[in-house]
Scaffold this motif. Structure first.
Motif: not given
Length: 153
Positions: A10-39
Motif C-alpha cells: 500500500n502507498s503511505l501518506e504520513l503526517h505525524h512522527a511519534v517517538f519514544d524518548i528513552n532508549g530511542t532518542l536518548a540514552v540515560d536521559g540524555v539526547a543523542i547527539s544530532g537528534v535535535a537537528e534531525r528532528l
C-alpha cells in the motif's frame, strides 16, 4: 507530509512522527547527539510527537534540548491510545521498548531502534523496519527511497 509509493504494498501518506524518548532518542536521559537537528529537519514534513514515562527524570532538560514538548505516558496502552487518536494510517512510530510494541504495530509504519539500551523483542517483531540508531530512523524518513528499497514486496 511524506508520501511513499512502495511497490507491491500500500502507498503511505504520513503526517505525524511519534517517538519514544528513552532508549530511542536518548540514552540515560540524555539526547543523542544530532537528534535535535534531525528532528528539526523532519518537522518540515511531519508533525513531531515525543512520548516518555520519564524514567531518567530529565523531561524538562530533554524538552529544552530537543525543542519539543514531551507527553508523559507511563504504559504502552497510553502510547497506543495516542497513536489511535492521531489516526494510525497517517503515523510513523519510532521506539525500542516492549511498551512501544503496540504503537509500532498499529501505525502505518513502525521503526524499531536498537541502540545502546537495546531493543525489546516485542518491539522488533511489531516493527516494519529495524535500525541501529535514531539518526538512521530519521534519515529513512528524510530520504524515503531508502524505505522504499527496504519495504518493497
Amino acid at each position: 507530509m511524506i508520501k511513499l509509493e512502495i511497490p507491491e504494498r500500500n502507498s503511505l501518506e504520513l503526517h505525524h512522527a511519534v517517538f519514544d524518548i528513552n532508549g530511542t532518542l536518548a540514552v540515560d536521559g540524555v539526547a543523542i547527539s544530532g537528534v535535535a537537528e534531525r528532528l528539526q529537519k523532519l518537522s518540515e514534513h511531519l508533525t513531531i510527537h515525543l512520548l516518555s514515562a520519564g524514567t531518567h527524570d530529565n523531561i524538562s532538560g530533554l524538552e529544552q534540548t530537543l525543542g519539543y514538548k514531551i507527553h508523559i505516558t507511563h504504559r504502552g496502552e497510553e502510547k497506543l491510545r495516542y497513536v489511535r487518536e492521531l489516526g494510525p494510517s497517517k503515523v510513523v512510530t519510532i521506539g525500542n521498548g516492549a511498551n512501544d510494541s503496540g504503537m509500532l504495530r498499529l501505525a502505518a509504519l513502525g521503526i524499531a531502534v536498537v541502540n545502546l539500551e537495546g531493543g525489546s523483542i516485542k518491539a522488533l517483531v511489531a516493527a516494519d523496519v529495524v535500525v541501529a540508531s535514531p539518526i538512521h530512523a530519521i534519515d529513512l524518513l528524510l530520504k524515503p527511497k531508502r524505505l522504499i528499497a527496504t519495504l518493497r514486496g
